[in-house]
Design a protein around this motif. Structure first.
Motif, PDB file in Angstrom:
ATOM      1  N   ALA A 141      -2.054  34.136  16.127  1.00  0.00           N
ATOM      2  CA  ALA A 141      -2.156  35.544  15.747  1.00  0.00           C
ATOM      3  C   ALA A 141      -1.883  35.761  14.265  1.00  0.00           C
ATOM      4  O   ALA A 141      -2.381  36.721  13.655  1.00  0.00           O
ATOM      5  CB  ALA A 141      -1.195  36.382  16.577  1.00  0.00           C
ATOM      6  N   THR A 142      -1.077  34.887  13.649  1.00  0.00           N
ATOM      7  CA  THR A 142      -0.779  35.017  12.221  1.00  0.00           C
ATOM      8  C   THR A 142      -1.685  34.121  11.373  1.00  0.00           C
ATOM      9  O   THR A 142      -1.494  34.010  10.165  1.00  0.00           O
ATOM     10  CB  THR A 142       0.690  34.638  11.927  1.00  0.00           C
ATOM     11  OG1 THR A 142       0.889  33.246  12.232  1.00  0.00           O
ATOM     12  CG2 THR A 142       1.638  35.483  12.747  1.00  0.00           C
ATOM     13  N   HIS A 143      -2.653  33.474  12.016  1.00  0.00           N
ATOM     14  CA  HIS A 143      -3.504  32.508  11.339  1.00  0.00           C
ATOM     15  C   HIS A 143      -4.972  32.768  11.684  1.00  0.00           C
ATOM     16  O   HIS A 143      -5.662  31.899  12.235  1.00  0.00           O
ATOM     17  CB  HIS A 143      -3.108  31.092  11.787  1.00  0.00           C
ATOM     18  CG  HIS A 143      -3.410  30.023  10.796  1.00  0.00           C
ATOM     19  ND1 HIS A 143      -4.666  29.843  10.258  1.00  0.00           N
ATOM     20  CD2 HIS A 143      -2.630  29.068  10.242  1.00  0.00           C
ATOM     21  CE1 HIS A 143      -4.642  28.811   9.437  1.00  0.00           C
ATOM     22  NE2 HIS A 143      -3.424  28.323   9.403  1.00  0.00           N
ATOM     23  N   PRO A 144      -5.471  33.992  11.380  1.00  0.00           N
ATOM     24  CA  PRO A 144      -6.834  34.336  11.786  1.00  0.00           C
ATOM     25  C   PRO A 144      -7.923  33.713  10.921  1.00  0.00           C
ATOM     26  O   PRO A 144      -9.102  33.783  11.282  1.00  0.00           O
ATOM     27  CB  PRO A 144      -6.852  35.861  11.665  1.00  0.00           C
ATOM     28  CG  PRO A 144      -5.877  36.148  10.564  1.00  0.00           C
ATOM     29  CD  PRO A 144      -4.777  35.132  10.740  1.00  0.00           C
ATOM     30  N   ALA A 145      -7.555  33.129   9.795  1.00  0.00           N
ATOM     31  CA  ALA A 145      -8.554  32.578   8.885  1.00  0.00           C
ATOM     32  C   ALA A 145      -8.741  31.078   9.115  1.00  0.00           C
ATOM     33  O   ALA A 145      -7.950  30.409   9.778  1.00  0.00           O
ATOM     34  CB  ALA A 145      -8.143  32.837   7.441  1.00  0.00           C
ATOM     35  N   GLY A 146      -9.814  30.544   8.551  1.00  0.00           N
ATOM     36  CA  GLY A 146     -10.061  29.115   8.595  1.00  0.00           C
ATOM     37  C   GLY A 146     -10.460  28.613   9.970  1.00  0.00           C
ATOM     38  O   GLY A 146     -10.736  29.383  10.896  1.00  0.00           O
ATOM     39  N   ALA A 147     -10.470  27.299  10.109  1.00  0.00           N
ATOM     40  CA  ALA A 147     -10.871  26.680  11.369  1.00  0.00           C
ATOM     41  C   ALA A 147      -9.945  27.057  12.508  1.00  0.00           C
ATOM     42  O   ALA A 147     -10.373  27.220  13.653  1.00  0.00           O
ATOM     43  CB  ALA A 147     -10.920  25.168  11.199  1.00  0.00           C
ATOM     44  N   VAL A 148      -8.643  27.215  12.208  1.00  0.00           N
ATOM     45  CA  VAL A 148      -7.683  27.597  13.250  1.00  0.00           C
ATOM     46  C   VAL A 148      -8.033  28.973  13.807  1.00  0.00           C
ATOM     47  O   VAL A 148      -8.006  29.200  15.022  1.00  0.00           O
ATOM     48  CB  VAL A 148      -6.245  27.587  12.694  1.00  0.00           C
ATOM     49  CG1 VAL A 148      -5.282  28.197  13.706  1.00  0.00           C
ATOM     50  CG2 VAL A 148      -5.824  26.165  12.357  1.00  0.00           C
ATOM     51  N   GLY A 149      -8.365  29.894  12.947  1.00  0.00           N
ATOM     52  CA  GLY A 149      -8.693  31.244  13.385  1.00  0.00           C
ATOM     53  C   GLY A 149      -9.928  31.307  14.260  1.00  0.00           C
ATOM     54  O   GLY A 149     -10.107  32.259  15.041  1.00  0.00           O
ATOM     55  N   LEU A 150     -10.806  30.332  14.152  1.00  0.00           N
ATOM     56  CA  LEU A 150     -12.040  30.318  14.937  1.00  0.00           C
ATOM     57  C   LEU A 150     -11.865  29.718  16.326  1.00  0.00           C
ATOM     58  O   LEU A 150     -12.794  29.760  17.133  1.00  0.00           O
ATOM     59  CB  LEU A 150     -13.120  29.533  14.182  1.00  0.00           C
ATOM     60  CG  LEU A 150     -13.582  30.137  12.843  1.00  0.00           C
ATOM     61  CD1 LEU A 150     -14.555  29.195  12.150  1.00  0.00           C
ATOM     62  CD2 LEU A 150     -14.214  31.504  13.057  1.00  0.00           C
ATOM     63  N   LEU A 151     -10.683  29.180  16.600  1.00  0.00           N
ATOM     64  CA  LEU A 151     -10.464  28.554  17.902  1.00  0.00           C
ATOM     65  C   LEU A 151     -10.491  29.583  19.021  1.00  0.00           C
ATOM     66  O   LEU A 151      -9.838  30.623  18.948  1.00  0.00           O
ATOM     67  CB  LEU A 151      -9.111  27.821  17.912  1.00  0.00           C
ATOM     68  CG  LEU A 151      -8.982  26.575  17.027  1.00  0.00           C
ATOM     69  CD1 LEU A 151      -7.548  26.064  17.058  1.00  0.00           C
ATOM     70  CD2 LEU A 151      -9.955  25.490  17.487  1.00  0.00           C
ATOM     71  N   ASP A 152     -11.230  29.281  20.062  1.00  0.00           N
ATOM     72  CA  ASP A 152     -11.269  30.141  21.245  1.00  0.00           C
ATOM     73  C   ASP A 152     -10.236  29.707  22.281  1.00  0.00           C
ATOM     74  O   ASP A 152      -9.744  30.517  23.059  1.00  0.00           O
ATOM     75  CB  ASP A 152     -12.658  30.113  21.890  1.00  0.00           C
ATOM     76  CG  ASP A 152     -13.706  30.779  21.001  1.00  0.00           C
ATOM     77  OD1 ASP A 152     -13.355  31.780  20.346  1.00  0.00           O
ATOM     78  OD2 ASP A 152     -14.848  30.289  20.971  1.00  0.00           O
ATOM     79  N   GLU A 153      -9.924  28.429  22.297  1.00  0.00           N
ATOM     80  CA  GLU A 153      -8.949  27.888  23.229  1.00  0.00           C
ATOM     81  C   GLU A 153      -7.888  27.132  22.445  1.00  0.00           C
ATOM     82  O   GLU A 153      -8.187  26.435  21.474  1.00  0.00           O
ATOM     83  CB  GLU A 153      -9.618  26.956  24.246  1.00  0.00           C
ATOM     84  CG  GLU A 153     -10.612  27.657  25.160  1.00  0.00           C
ATOM     85  CD  GLU A 153     -11.162  26.722  26.223  1.00  0.00           C
ATOM     86  OE1 GLU A 153     -10.614  25.616  26.373  1.00  0.00           O
ATOM     87  OE2 GLU A 153     -12.145  27.107  26.895  1.00  0.00           O
ATOM     88  N   LEU A 154      -6.648  27.273  22.896  1.00  0.00           N
ATOM     89  CA  LEU A 154      -5.538  26.614  22.225  1.00  0.00           C
ATOM     90  C   LEU A 154      -4.945  25.537  23.123  1.00  0.00           C
ATOM     91  O   LEU A 154      -5.023  25.636  24.358  1.00  0.00           O
ATOM     92  CB  LEU A 154      -4.451  27.647  21.876  1.00  0.00           C
ATOM     93  CG  LEU A 154      -4.872  28.745  20.900  1.00  0.00           C
ATOM     94  CD1 LEU A 154      -3.777  29.797  20.791  1.00  0.00           C
ATOM     95  CD2 LEU A 154      -5.184  28.147  19.533  1.00  0.00           C
ATOM     96  N   PRO A 155      -4.336  24.514  22.536  1.00  0.00           N
ATOM     97  CA  PRO A 155      -3.677  23.491  23.349  1.00  0.00           C
ATOM     98  C   PRO A 155      -2.490  24.086  24.105  1.00  0.00           C
ATOM     99  O   PRO A 155      -2.078  25.226  23.852  1.00  0.00           O
ATOM    100  CB  PRO A 155      -3.200  22.467  22.307  1.00  0.00           C
ATOM    101  CG  PRO A 155      -3.970  22.764  21.070  1.00  0.00           C
ATOM    102  CD  PRO A 155      -4.261  24.224  21.102  1.00  0.00           C
ATOM    103  N   ALA A 156      -1.937  23.309  25.006  1.00  0.00           N
ATOM    104  CA  ALA A 156      -0.745  23.746  25.736  1.00  0.00           C
ATOM    105  C   ALA A 156       0.417  23.882  24.767  1.00  0.00           C
ATOM    106  O   ALA A 156       0.521  23.143  23.771  1.00  0.00           O
ATOM    107  CB  ALA A 156      -0.395  22.743  26.829  1.00  0.00           C
ATOM    108  N   ASP A 157       1.300  24.843  25.040  1.00  0.00           N
ATOM    109  CA  ASP A 157       2.469  25.038  24.189  1.00  0.00           C
ATOM    110  C   ASP A 157       3.400  23.839  24.263  1.00  0.00           C
ATOM    111  O   ASP A 157       3.427  23.100  25.263  1.00  0.00           O
ATOM    112  CB  ASP A 157       3.229  26.301  24.607  1.00  0.00           C
ATOM    113  CG  ASP A 157       2.474  27.572  24.261  1.00  0.00           C
ATOM    114  OD1 ASP A 157       1.864  27.603  23.176  1.00  0.00           O
ATOM    115  OD2 ASP A 157       2.495  28.511  25.074  1.00  0.00           O
ATOM    116  N   LEU A 158       4.185  23.652  23.215  1.00  0.00           N
ATOM    117  CA  LEU A 158       5.168  22.574  23.203  1.00  0.00           C
ATOM    118  C   LEU A 158       6.248  22.858  24.251  1.00  0.00           C
ATOM    119  O   LEU A 158       6.582  24.015  24.505  1.00  0.00           O
ATOM    120  CB  LEU A 158       5.803  22.461  21.818  1.00  0.00           C
ATOM    121  CG  LEU A 158       4.840  22.127  20.669  1.00  0.00           C
ATOM    122  CD1 LEU A 158       5.588  22.153  19.348  1.00  0.00           C
ATOM    123  CD2 LEU A 158       4.191  20.780  20.884  1.00  0.00           C
ATOM    124  N   PRO A 159       6.800  21.812  24.869  1.00  0.00           N
ATOM    125  CA  PRO A 159       7.838  22.036  25.885  1.00  0.00           C
ATOM    126  C   PRO A 159       9.082  22.656  25.275  1.00  0.00           C
ATOM    127  O   PRO A 159       9.394  22.427  24.099  1.00  0.00           O
ATOM    128  CB  PRO A 159       8.122  20.624  26.417  1.00  0.00           C
ATOM    129  CG  PRO A 159       7.665  19.702  25.337  1.00  0.00           C
ATOM    130  CD  PRO A 159       6.499  20.385  24.686  1.00  0.00           C
TER     131      PRO A 159
END
Length: 220
Positions: free
Chosen positions: A185-203
Motif C-alpha cells: 500500500a505504501t509502494h504503489p510505484a515501480g514493479a512492486v506496485g504492479l503486482l496483483d498477487e503478493l507472497p505469503a506474509d512472513l511468520p
C-alpha cells in the motif's frame, strides 16, 4: 592487459565482501534483542544517523525500516549540531552508526540527543569505543581487516552494517505483524506496485518487552 588478473581481483573483492556479511551473524547477540525491543516499544520515531559511508548505510537502513513498518528517518549528525536536533525528543530512539565510534560530530550528536531525553543506540566496532560508552545501548559489529579495500576503505563494514539493518527490519516486521499488503500500500510505484498477487506474509515473531530485556541485562 592481463584480463585474468582483473577477473581474479574482482572475484577476490566480492569474496571478501561476502566474508564481511557472513561475519554479521556472529555479532548477533542479546544486545540485538534489547535494541529491537526498545525500538518496537518506541512511542515516537527512529532517527538513524552516521557520517561518511556510515551515513550512506544509515540512509538505506532508515528506508528499509520504514517500508517494513518501523517509521524511521535518516539524519546527518553534523546537521543535528546546527539546530537539526530540535526535531528529536524523549519519545524517540536515535541509532548512530560509526565503525570507529570516534567521529567528533557523532559523539557530540549523541550527547545532545541524550540531553534531549531520547534513547541512543550505538552501532560501532566494539563496546569499548567513545560512542559506545555514551550510548544507552551498545551494539558491536566488526569485520576482518582484509574485507576492507586496502585494509582501510570502508567497504566490507558498510555491507555488514547494511545486512545488520536488514536483520533488524525483518525481526521488527515479523514482531509487528506488518503484512506485505501493508507494504504494498505504501509502494504503489515501480514493479512492486504492479503486482496483483503478493507472497505469503512472513511468520510472526515475538519480541520481549524492553523493560524485560533491560532487567535481564542488568542481572546478566
Amino acid at each position: 592487459m592481463d584480463v585474468n588478473e582483473v577477473i581474479r581481483a574482482a572475484k577476490g573483492r566480492i569474496a571478501a565482501s561476502g566474508a564481511a556479511v557472513a561475519a554479521v551473524a556472529e555479532a548477533i547477540d542479546e544486545s540485538f534483542v534489547r535494541a529491537a525491543s526498545l525500538i518496537i516499544d518506541c512511542p515516537g520515531k527512529v532517527f538513524i544517523g552516521g557520517s561518511g559511508t556510515s551515513g550512506a548505510v544509515a540512509h538505506r537502513m532508515a528506508h528499509v525500516l520504514s517500508v517494513t513498518g518501523t517509521p524511521s528517518i535518516y539524519f546527518s549528525p553534523m546537521d543535528s549540531l546546527h539546530g537539526g536536533a530540535g526535531v528529536v525528543d524523549a519519545r524517540d530512539v536515535v541509532l548512530l552508526i560509526s565503525k570507529g565510534g570516534a567521529s567528533q560530530e557523532v559523539l557530540d550528536c549523541a550527547d545532545v540527543m541524550r540531553a534531549r531525553g531520547s534513547t541512543v543506540i550505538a552501532l560501532t566496532r566494539s563496546h569499548d569505543t567513545d560512542l559506545a560508552r555514551r550510548a544507552d545501548i551498545s551494539l558491536a559489529l566488526d569485520v576482518p581487516q582484509d574485507t576492507e579495500l586496502g585494509g582501510v576503505v570502508a567497504t566490507g563494514i558498510t555491507l555488514a552494517q547494511a545486512a545488520w539493518g536488514d536483520a533488524l527490519a525483518e525481526v521488527l516486521m515479523r514482531a509487528r505483524g506488518y503484512t506485505l499488503r501493508q507494504f504494498h500500500a505504501t509502494h504503489p510505484a515501480g514493479a512492486v506496485g504492479l503486482l496483483d498477487e503478493l507472497p505469503a506474509d512472513l511468520p510472526p515473531l515475538t519480541l520481549p518487552s524492553h523493560d524485560r530485556t533491560r532487567s535481564e541485562a542488568s542481572h546478566g
